[in-house]
Scaffold this active site. Structure first.
Site, PDB file in Angstrom:
ATOM      1  N   SER A   1      13.648 -50.217  37.623  1.00  0.00           N
ATOM      2  CA  SER A   1      12.571 -50.535  36.712  1.00  0.00           C
ATOM      3  C   SER A   1      11.172 -50.355  37.440  1.00  0.00           C
ATOM      4  O   SER A   1      11.318 -50.097  38.529  1.00  0.00           O
ATOM      5  CB  SER A   1      12.842 -52.212  36.369  1.00  0.00           C
ATOM      6  OG  SER A   1      12.255 -53.014  37.305  1.00  0.00           O
ATOM      7  N   ASP A   2      10.291 -50.384  36.456  1.00  0.00           N
ATOM      8  CA  ASP A   2       8.818 -50.549  37.330  1.00  0.00           C
ATOM      9  C   ASP A   2       8.597 -51.859  37.548  1.00  0.00           C
ATOM     10  O   ASP A   2       9.533 -52.731  37.162  1.00  0.00           O
ATOM     11  CB  ASP A   2       7.971 -49.810  36.393  1.00  0.00           C
ATOM     12  CG  ASP A   2       6.725 -49.289  37.138  1.00  0.00           C
ATOM     13  OD1 ASP A   2       6.443 -49.770  38.061  1.00  0.00           O
ATOM     14  OD2 ASP A   2       5.702 -48.577  36.393  1.00  0.00           O
ATOM     15  N   TYR A   3       7.531 -52.099  37.971  1.00  0.00           N
ATOM     16  CA  TYR A   3       7.259 -53.446  38.589  1.00  0.00           C
ATOM     17  C   TYR A   3       7.220 -54.333  37.684  1.00  0.00           C
ATOM     18  O   TYR A   3       6.443 -54.636  36.748  1.00  0.00           O
ATOM     19  CB  TYR A   3       5.777 -53.320  39.094  1.00  0.00           C
ATOM     20  CG  TYR A   3       5.430 -54.218  40.153  1.00  0.00           C
ATOM     21  CD1 TYR A   3       5.214 -53.991  41.679  1.00  0.00           C
ATOM     22  CD2 TYR A   3       4.928 -55.361  40.052  1.00  0.00           C
ATOM     23  CE1 TYR A   3       4.988 -54.704  42.786  1.00  0.00           C
ATOM     24  CE2 TYR A   3       4.634 -56.353  41.131  1.00  0.00           C
ATOM     25  CZ  TYR A   3       4.514 -55.963  42.170  1.00  0.00           C
ATOM     26  OH  TYR A   3       4.494 -56.887  43.356  1.00  0.00           O
ATOM     27  N   ASN A   4       8.388 -55.421  37.876  1.00  0.00           N
ATOM     28  CA  ASN A   4       8.473 -56.555  36.696  1.00  0.00           C
ATOM     29  C   ASN A   4       8.599 -56.074  35.288  1.00  0.00           C
ATOM     30  O   ASN A   4       8.680 -56.895  34.397  1.00  0.00           O
ATOM     31  CB  ASN A   4       7.049 -57.270  36.792  1.00  0.00           C
ATOM     32  CG  ASN A   4       7.257 -58.784  36.237  1.00  0.00           C
ATOM     33  OD1 ASN A   4       8.401 -59.416  36.576  1.00  0.00           O
ATOM     34  ND2 ASN A   4       6.306 -59.266  35.484  1.00  0.00           N
TER      35      ASN A   4
END
Ligand code: BGC
Length: 684
Positions: free
Chosen positions: A260-263
């Site tokens: 995933s991307d950050y969060n």
């Protein structure tokens, strides 16, 4: 799964507890070193809860790895990763700048050199290259892209993947690292150029303009993919089953890890797509998202969801298989530690610094050169502007690990080349003004509504113009700027982007004529900010812009871009002749042949980029008014003439999921405004 590590993976998997399996999906940031105390870290390691960490420091990471291998039962090494986008200690030009070289081979070399430095610092997985197509310069992240064109971007993405990973994606050796195609999908099309914003794309645009560069990265062997923050047509990419499972895995055959991307997993809830964190986890797993970067939702919820039958252990096992495969591929299973001495040998080597220079001089684009103001030879120079001697802001946005002191500024470089710098403006023959943007005015979370040169710099230039001396504007920036309000005050404009460590050397050599500029734009430059998004391959309208009032244009701006895609001036004169379309009809398996003679009739050796475009005469649905189908880079000595035959595969003008038969007009020349040379008939 069928790969050379199968047996080892299955054996390991069968020995792991469910907690240890879930731990592999967990990616943490370097902040664990500061936010957690030793007993908390030890506890997590003991429970096998740390799969990967975004952090680069061989000493610190080795220490943690040692503890991990002592304390954890499964003894699976932690994978250390980070954003190596355009260099580590040696900073190369930002990717957008480098794409203006139109030399994917150069991007291959700089990515390989960045991998050499990055692995010396213990990084075995970079979150690059970005494959997003970009046409809105308000978006700060355009700096990280290869521009607006799918063909050129596809070539650059593939080159970067190979540069980072080396030749064997199953044995990524000690000087290479895993690459990551991001941000899947369409992050470059966010509405209004606003970061993290929503994306709406038609199927035709998605299939034929947006997806090709990501696919090119996968075909080049990228072993990981990162999801985008945005939704597409209403579904957040991180939990988008159609994109991740159906397209990426099943249709494209991707066997690697999706992170995933950050969060961004948790943000599927904030998007109001998932009802709560549990729903986000179920959606993520069902979409085959493997690693949860930073949100900790996977380690919090997966176990319970398997216990209550909402998710199956098989789904988790498949994820862990892919993560273990990645760890085998980057060879950390057998070599979990970084050799700490490599920092002395593999960082900022003479070869890397030379390569940085090569990349700088090929990235710079000459936008304007009235009265041959440039190059500046035997003239007194008054050097001014905020970036004449600023080492830090030469770098661009992804440059956290750089040693700023080693950077060369324009002032330093001009001084060492014995250029005559004068301190009294009245004594000068020419003024050089180094303006533009800081590192922070570009990159992530740096969207802008006004992409002009900063107001204060414009005022300074207007004041300088009162001295009636020619002004050369050198622009240090990470995005195209709208230059209509200031260009008339300048005789010369050199767009130098954020070029990194050797910026000053490259810029100075071009300013004084030691090197002939040759870069060509890979994003269209608008006259005014309000023209964004702007790109050459726009869809034809029913009322194409012309002098008539009721046509598609703005009433307060000229029609079209100020500097088009593919544009860039030179100090020498390149003449095109005998442009011949040698193919009249093709099928899908044929090539198009175009022959062109180019002659350097000026006084500087250079490299010319010949560009070929097509335009389908009509189509359902409508296609863009022009699309790049091929390009060729030709070195030309002074007086030299070369006849080149371009060989362009028919697939370069074909669209996916469409009947491609019909007539195509073909254009060839120096930039995207080039003229028609003939027509080709394509039949199925
Ligand atoms: C960016 C990614 C990056 C990640 C990790 C995110 O905010 O969008 O491109 O790789 O952070 O640093």
């Amino acid at each position: 799964m069928n790969n050379r590590y199968n047996e080892k993976i299955e054996k390991l998997l069968s020995s792991m507890t469910i907690d240890e399996k879930i731990g592999q999906t967990n990616m943490l940031g370097g902040s664990i070193y500061t936010e957690l105390d030793t007993s908390q870290i030890d506890g997590m390691l003991r429970d096998g809860l740390v799969g990967s960490i975004m952090y680069m420091c061989p000493q610190t990471n080795n220490k943690l790895q040692r503890k991990n291998l002592q304390l954890s039962k499964s003894k699976i090494p932690i994978l250390f990763c980070g954003d190596i986008i355009h260099g580590v200690r040696t900073i190369f030009p930002i990717p957008l700048a480098e794409s203006c070289s139109w030399l994917p081979q150069l991007a291959y070399e700089t990515s390989k050199a960045a991998a050499l430095e990055g692995t010396a610092l213990g990084c075995k997985w970079t979150f690059a290259p970005m494959a997003d197509i970009v046409c809105d310069a308000r978006w700060g992240r355009v700096m990280e892209s290869s521009g607006e064109d799918k063909l050129l971007a596809s070539d650059f993405v593939a080159a970067r993947v190979k540069g980072f990973q080396g030749t064997d994606r199953n044995n990524i050796d000690s000087t290479h690292m895993a690459s990551c195609i991001k941000h899947f999908t369409g992050y470059g099309s966010s509405e209004g150029g606003r970061d993290y914003n929503s994306v709406t794309l038609s199927k035709q645009q998605l299939d034929n303009r947006i997806l090709p560069p990501y696919k090119s990265g996968i075909d080049a062997g990228a072993v990981t993919v990162m999801t985008a923050f945005n939704d597409i047509n209403g579904t957040p990419c991180t939990v988008n089953n159609i994109l991740l499972d159906e397209t990426l895995r099943k249709s494209w055959g991707f066997d690697g890890v999706i992170v995933s991307d950050y969060n961004s997993l948790k943000e599927a809830v904030i998007h109001k797509y998932c009802s709560d964190d549990v729903d986000a986890v179920i959606s993520g797993i069902n979409a085959t998202l493997d690693i949860d970067m930073m949100s900790k939702l996977y380690i919090t919820h997966i176990k319970q969801l398997i216990d209550n039958g909402k998710l199956s252990i098989n789904q988790l096992d498949d994820i862990v298989r892919r993560i273990l495969l990645l760890k085998y591929r980057v060879e950390i299973m057998d070599n979990p530690y970084t050799d700490e001495t490599l920092q002395n040998t593999n960082i900022a080597t003479p070869q890397t610094l030379e390569l940085a220079y090569e990349s700088c001089v090929n990235s710079i684009v000459l936008l304007k050169n009235d009265n041959r103001t440039l190059p500046i030879v035997n003239k007194k120079i008054y050097l001014t502007g905020p970036f004449t001697d600023d080492k830090r802001n030469l770098n661009g946005n992804w440059s956290y690990y750089n040693n700023v002191e080693q950077n060369i500024t324009v002032k330093q470089a001009l001084s060492t080349r014995n250029a005559e710098l004068v301190s009294n403006i009245n004594d000068c023959d020419v003024i050089i003004y180094c303006g533009g943007h800081t590192n922070e005015q570009c990159g992530e979370a740096a969207s802008m509504v006004n992409i002009e040169l900063p107001h204060i710099q414009q005022q300074e230039i207007i004041e300088l113009s009162k001295y009636n001396k020619p002004i050369v504007l050198v622009i240090n920036a990470g995005r195209p700027l709208a230059l209509a309000s200031i260009a008339d005050y300048c005789s010369g404009i050199l767009f130098t982007w954020h070029l990194g460590t050797r910026a000053g050397d490259g810029i100075a050599d071009i300013l004084i004529g030691n090197y002939c500029p040759r870069g060509k734009l890979t994003m269209s430059f608008p006259h005014y900010s309000g023209q964004c998004p702007i790109y050459y391959s726009e869809i034809t309208t029913g009322r194409p812009a012309n002098a008539d009032k009721y046509t598609s244009k703005y009433i307060d701006s000229p029609i079209g871009p100020m500097y088009p895609f593919g544009y860039g001036l030179s100090y020498t004169k390149i003449e095109y002749s005998n442009i011949t379309l040698k193919t009249n009809s093709i099928t899908a398996k044929d090539n198009i042949y175009i022959s062109v003679t180019v002659k350097n009739s000026g006084k500087y050796a250079t490299r010319e980029i010949i560009q070929a475009y097509c335009s389908k005469q009509f189509n359902k649905p409508i296609r863009p008014k022009k699309e790049l189908i091929g390009y060729e880079s030709v070195e030309l000595q002074i007086g030299e003439s070369k006849t080149i035959t371009m060989e362009i595969p028919a697939c370069n003008l074909m669209y996916k999921h469409q009947d491609n038969s019909g007539k195509y007009d073909i254009y060839v020349g120096k930039d995207s405004n080039c003229g028609i040379i003939g027509t080709i008939t394509f039949s199925n």
